[in-house]
Design a protein around this motif. Structure first.
Motif, PDB file in Angstrom:
ATOM      1  N   ALA A   1       0.833  -1.204   0.000  1.00  0.00           N
ATOM      2  CA  ALA A   1       0.000   0.000   0.000  1.00  0.00           C
ATOM      3  C   ALA A   1       0.870   1.258   0.000  1.00  0.00           C
ATOM      4  N   LEU A   2       2.051   1.174   0.644  1.00  0.00           N
ATOM      5  CA  LEU A   2       2.969   2.328   0.634  1.00  0.00           C
ATOM      6  C   LEU A   2       3.521   2.565  -0.763  1.00  0.00           C
ATOM      7  N   GLU A   3       3.820   1.476  -1.445  1.00  0.00           N
ATOM      8  CA  GLU A   3       4.328   1.602  -2.823  1.00  0.00           C
ATOM      9  C   GLU A   3       3.254   2.255  -3.705  1.00  0.00           C
ATOM     10  N   LEU A   4       1.989   1.855  -3.485  1.00  0.00           N
ATOM     11  CA  LEU A   4       0.907   2.460  -4.267  1.00  0.00           C
ATOM     12  C   LEU A   4       0.759   3.937  -3.923  1.00  0.00           C
ATOM     13  N   LEU A   5       0.932   4.248  -2.641  1.00  0.00           N
ATOM     14  CA  LEU A   5       0.810   5.630  -2.189  1.00  0.00           C
ATOM     15  C   LEU A   5       1.842   6.510  -2.897  1.00  0.00           C
ATOM     16  N   ARG A   6       3.042   5.973  -3.026  1.00  0.00           N
ATOM     17  CA  ARG A   6       4.088   6.733  -3.698  1.00  0.00           C
ATOM     18  C   ARG A   6       3.787   6.858  -5.189  1.00  0.00           C
TER      19      ARG A   6
ATOM     20  N   ASP B   1      -2.044  10.090  -2.942  1.00  0.00           N
ATOM     21  CA  ASP B   1      -3.507  10.147  -3.013  1.00  0.00           C
ATOM     22  C   ASP B   1      -4.097   8.964  -2.224  1.00  0.00           C
ATOM     23  N   ILE B   2      -4.354   9.220  -0.936  1.00  0.00           N
ATOM     24  CA  ILE B   2      -4.769   8.145  -0.033  1.00  0.00           C
ATOM     25  C   ILE B   2      -6.074   7.490  -0.484  1.00  0.00           C
ATOM     26  N   ASN B   3      -7.015   8.296  -0.951  1.00  0.00           N
ATOM     27  CA  ASN B   3      -8.291   7.711  -1.362  1.00  0.00           C
ATOM     28  C   ASN B   3      -8.154   6.769  -2.543  1.00  0.00           C
ATOM     29  N   LYS B   4      -7.293   7.125  -3.448  1.00  0.00           N
ATOM     30  CA  LYS B   4      -7.061   6.276  -4.609  1.00  0.00           C
ATOM     31  C   LYS B   4      -6.496   4.919  -4.151  1.00  0.00           C
ATOM     32  N   VAL B   5      -5.534   4.988  -3.225  1.00  0.00           N
ATOM     33  CA  VAL B   5      -4.929   3.750  -2.721  1.00  0.00           C
ATOM     34  C   VAL B   5      -5.977   2.919  -1.980  1.00  0.00           C
ATOM     35  N   ARG B   6      -6.740   3.578  -1.132  1.00  0.00           N
ATOM     36  CA  ARG B   6      -7.763   2.844  -0.366  1.00  0.00           C
ATOM     37  C   ARG B   6      -8.759   2.131  -1.279  1.00  0.00           C
ATOM     38  N   ASN B   7      -9.113   2.775  -2.376  1.00  0.00           N
ATOM     39  CA  ASN B   7     -10.063   2.142  -3.301  1.00  0.00           C
ATOM     40  C   ASN B   7      -9.496   0.912  -3.988  1.00  0.00           C
ATOM     41  N   LEU B   8      -8.165   0.790  -3.951  1.00  0.00           N
ATOM     42  CA  LEU B   8      -7.523  -0.350  -4.608  1.00  0.00           C
ATOM     43  C   LEU B   8      -7.247  -1.496  -3.638  1.00  0.00           C
TER      44      LEU B   8
ATOM     45  N   ASN C   1      -5.454   1.433   7.608  1.00  0.00           N
ATOM     46  CA  ASN C   1      -5.628   2.818   7.175  1.00  0.00           C
ATOM     47  C   ASN C   1      -5.606   2.998   5.667  1.00  0.00           C
ATOM     48  N   LEU C   2      -5.095   2.012   4.970  1.00  0.00           N
ATOM     49  CA  LEU C   2      -4.978   2.168   3.513  1.00  0.00           C
ATOM     50  C   LEU C   2      -5.870   1.207   2.747  1.00  0.00           C
ATOM     51  N   SER C   3      -6.900   0.654   3.425  1.00  0.00           N
ATOM     52  CA  SER C   3      -7.805  -0.264   2.734  1.00  0.00           C
ATOM     53  C   SER C   3      -9.248   0.200   2.878  1.00  0.00           C
ATOM     54  N   ASN C   4      -9.996   0.005   1.834  1.00  0.00           N
ATOM     55  CA  ASN C   4     -11.397   0.394   1.855  1.00  0.00           C
ATOM     56  C   ASN C   4     -12.296  -0.717   2.373  1.00  0.00           C
TER      57      ASN C   4
END
Ligand SMILES: *Cc1c(COP(=O)(O)O)cnc(C)c1O
Length: 541
Positions: A169-174, A179-186, A237-240
């Protein structure tokens, strides 16, 4: 971090890995567009040897990837301690009998050009120290995302199976510029245990030393905890979509993390894999299509009782013969046989049944019992190892009265024999520590009856005297520690003496319908096909 694909691929330690394997097996059967990423763990977890006193000796348990899978030309790198660590990948194909396939990618840092220390990162499952663990998790999470990108996989959802892979999730965040919401949606996250040691936490010094300033420290702390980097919190914190692995575990997880919405998807096991030969034949005869549609097992009552019993005795013979060739216990085919196999760790309470030797003797005088145990202790779990030694002392103490065996090196082959060959599957964890447990579901697929503490999945599977028996109070009842233990022991000995032994020896017309209920009311539901349907409709879509 771990996955159990076959007995010769030593990339698993226990239930978490077996579950991952069953996810992949069911996904292949159901033709789901899913793939899995894990570490190659070429030196395995460990092979267990036990001395006559029950001391555990750990041997490396190497395996050769090239015998089972194909190495691909793609490579990626991650930065660890300021060095570029190169990662290569092996592809294993899980093929369903229906023809569909799910690939599993094994990341491997054993590449010429990587310094010796880095070549070892993907060697040992759950080995080494914290520094070793965080390096493995960097390879798994960050390396995993990069490898999928390199392989041109278009990812719709990333499912973090336990916090070990949270760095993804950190790699996606970078990648998505914070964009936290984008990562959470994934991202989807499944937490698997309420046991503290099961949640990796790393000091920020260690994170800085290994990962460097991967994302700004203040952001990392806001996502993963102020004092230490908590990998579970990071994933939360990074998952929907977040879930626990049984309804009870959902409740416990919500208490542990009150500010998060946590769902529950109860675990299941892969029906075909965990059903023994004799029962597979029986189901094929009366319930064709059952392996693809385990719901059909709900109609088990159309099978005649004597055929159920014959199938059971065939499985029991295979187990007893295995016990008698690997130990010198000399067990027999007719005696009521009770099985208990799980990771040897304190909360699982392997020795609870020996708490009151006099009562156990009295139970045995009502009708003979024999006990078969198995389980590995993690190399650093000293109390777990002591549990095995304690069990060996009871084995010695009862040697002229009750036949007790401890099978070495519990793995999926030993598990398959055990869960199909015993009469009763015993489970005595200290509630609420067992998030789900799955071996009792495997037992049910083979008409083996569960006798278990009301924790994890059993809270949902248990109907007293119909699908099995409970040990101790239900979770809603408030009981002090002493009262809990007293009631557990009372049920454990009392039900064995007055219900289970008389029914097994004198009322087989009562026993076999309970075996059928295990199949019809438990296996029909507690399977990984049902579980994957739920992941797809609730978490992935
Ligand atoms: C199924 C299985 C487990 C998990 O069993 P639990 O009941 O969850 O403890 C562990 N190890 C092996 C080898 C298994 O097959």
């Amino acid at each position: 971090m771990e996955i159990a694909l076959s007995n010769d691929i030593h990339t698993y330690s226990g239930g978490l890995g077996v579950l991952a394997g069953d996810v992949v097996r069911s996904s292949a059967d159901l033709n789901l567009p899913l793939l899995a990423v894990t570490l190659v763990s070429k030196k395995g977890y460990f092979r267990q040897e036990l001395t006559r006193e029950g001391k555990q000796i750990e041997h490396t348990d190497s395996w050769e990837p090239s015998q089972f899978m194909q190495q691909l030309p793609e490579e990626v790198t991650v930065k660890i301690q300021g060095r570029d660590v190169r990662i290569k990948v092996w592809r294993y194909i899980m093929k369903s009998v229906l023809g569909w396939e799910v690939p599993v990618y094994f990341l491997d840092t054993d590449i010429e050009g990587n310094p010796p220390e880095d070549r070892e990162i993907t060697s040992l499952l759950y080995g080494g120290d914290e520094r070793y663990r965080i390096k493995q998790e960097i390879v798994l999470g960050i390396g995993g995302v990069r490898m999928l990108e390199k392989l041109n996989v278009l990812v719709h959802k990333y499912h973090m199976n336990e916090g070990h892979s949270s760095f993804l999730a950190l790699e996606l965040l970078r990648k998505f510029e914070m964009d936290i919401n984008k990562v959470r949606n994934l991202c989807v996250f499944t937490t698997h245990t309420p046991v503290e040691a099961g949640h990796d936490k790393f000091s920020y010094e260690l994170v800085q030393e290994t990962l460097g300033e991967f994302i700004p420290l203040n952001i990392l702390k806001s996502l993963g905890g102020q004092d230490r980097l908590n990998m579970t919190l990071l994933a939360l914190n990074l998952s929907n979509y977040v879930n626990g692995v049984a309804k009870m575990h959902g409740i416990i997880s919500r208490e542990m993390f009150p500010s998060h919405k946590i769902h529950a998807i109860t675990n299941g096991v892969h029906s075909y894999t965990w059903t023994c030969e004799s029962f597979r034949r029986l189901y094929d005869k009366y319930l064709p299509g059952w392996a693809h549609e385990p719901e059909l097992l709900i109609r088990i009552d159309i099978v005649p009782n004597d055929e159920i019993w014959q199938a059971h005795m065939a499985a029991k013979k295979i187990l007893i013969d295995y016990v008698n060739t690997t130990t010198n216990i000399g067990m027999d085919y007719e005696a009521l046989t009770i099985g208990f196999a799980r990771r040897a760790t304190e909360y699982k309470r392997h020795t609870l049944i020996f708490s009151d030797p006099e009562r156990l003797r009295r139970v045995n005088s009502r009708g003979r019992i024999q006990l078969i145990f198995a389980g590995k202790a993690h190399p650093k779990d000293y109390r777990g190892k002591m549990l095995i030694e304690e069990l060996f002392r009871y084995k010695e103490m009862f040697k002229d009265e009750i036949k007790i065996a401890y099978l070495e090196n519990y793995d999926i082959n030993v598990a398959a024999k055990l869960v199909s060959g015993v009469d009763v599957w015993l489970n005595t964890p200290l509630p609420p520590m067992e998030a789900s447990g799955t071996s009792g579901m495997k037992a049910a697929h083979n008409g083996v009856i569960n006798f278990s503490v009301l924790d994890g999945w059993w809270v949902e599977g248990w109907i007293e005297g119909i699908t099995g028996w409970a040990i101790g109070p239900s979770p809603e009842e408030q009981a002090s520690t002493e009262e809990l233990k007293a009631r557990e022991l009372n049920d454990l000995y009392g039900k064995l003496e007055y219900v289970i032994i008389p029914s097994y020896y004198k009322r087989r017309d009562e026993w076999i319908p309970m075996m059928k209920n295990s199949i019809g009311k438990i296996a029909s539901y507690f399977n990984s096909h049902r579980m994957m349907h739920r992941y797809v409709t609730e978490a992935y879509l």
